[in-house]
Write an enzyme that holds these catalytic residues in place. Sequence first.
Site: not given
Ligand code: PLP
Length: 388
Positions: A53, A105, A177, A202
Amino acid sequence: MANVTSKSGISTKAIHAGQHPDPTTGAVMTPIYQTSTYAQESLGNHKGFEYARTHNATRAALEGNLAGLEGAKYGLSFGSGLAATNALIQTLSTGDHVVCGQNTYGGTYRLFDKVWKRHGLDFTFVDATSVDAIAAACKPNTKMIFVETPTNPLMQLTDIAAVVKVAKPKGIRVVVDNTFMTPYFQRPLELGADVAFHSVTKYLNGHSDMIGGALLTSDDALHEQLRFLQNAAGAVPGPMDCFLCLRGTKTLAVRMQRHDENARELAAILEKHKAVTRVFYPGLASHPQHELAKRQASGFGGMISFIPGDGSLEAGRKVFNRFQLFTRAESLGGVESLVCHPASMTHASVPREHRLSMGFEDGLLRLSVGIEDVADLRADLEQALGGL
Ligand SMILES: *Cc1c(COP(=O)(O)O)cnc(C)c1O
């Protein structure tokens, strides 16, 4: 690291940052250290690894790689994007205030509004296309401004440098983000932000085969706090997922070029199409923040939203159901093209009135444009729209 420096180009960093041949065998690819614990030679005598961890070399390689890409001193990775956001919020204390974009999001909104509000944190959600609105929302107890640019699915932008100008004198941290743009196109830390956040699920992974998150910063004290929380709260990613993401980031540059190229072409087709009422893509001159998009990022990415026909659910459904090459699915950023109906999928929890007030009609569709041959994507898009 000799093979890559902070001055190396981003394609070079994507392949080499954070990585070096395995010291035991010389393996060129980072091994998947699938272990929970490490042998100690004698009491108090170990190689710096005690429990996974806290330390895992596959994870450390990924963290070094992502930090290199964002131009950050430090990187931390987590078991999901939301786990990373959660760690970030855990740096705050009861009574602290956060300003967040209202078109953020859905999962971020849910975490703030349904979980952390209950624990005594205070949030204001604002139209983050307006720096004035962000400035007006700041209070004496504001500790963090959290923006996502571009947003999902309306592709609205926030001027990162302008937000930093508002936040810095007040000692407020700015978190961006950067999931949609990736560091290939947009580097928030270079624009003055304190933290770049990613859902690495992503584009960074890029192959739709793992879930993960990351926080990149050059702030020593904040990094220490986050690293403590990564271990103390324990939302760490597994080594196999770290390996998959590292495999993905190696091709980030070529993938992003192609996503961008394909999306620009499809956005132009959509804009001219008689069955389409509106297209949301920062790369179009008609996008209200096109100038900011050009100034703040070096490309426009692979995400496009559009309103088919009269914007009704029926029009959206007709087009959505006709796609053959685009896969009907949530998520984004993989090599394969996806089509999503946000109102019933990713944004089902957003109240309809709220959606409509932002221009987010019932039938709006979102494309994650992949890296297939653009002629094939174009043919599929045109035949899908032909149903209207
Ligand atoms: C998918 C996404 C998240 C969240 O991420 P996870 O990996 O699904 O927990 C946050 N911000 C944006 C812009 C996203 O597309």
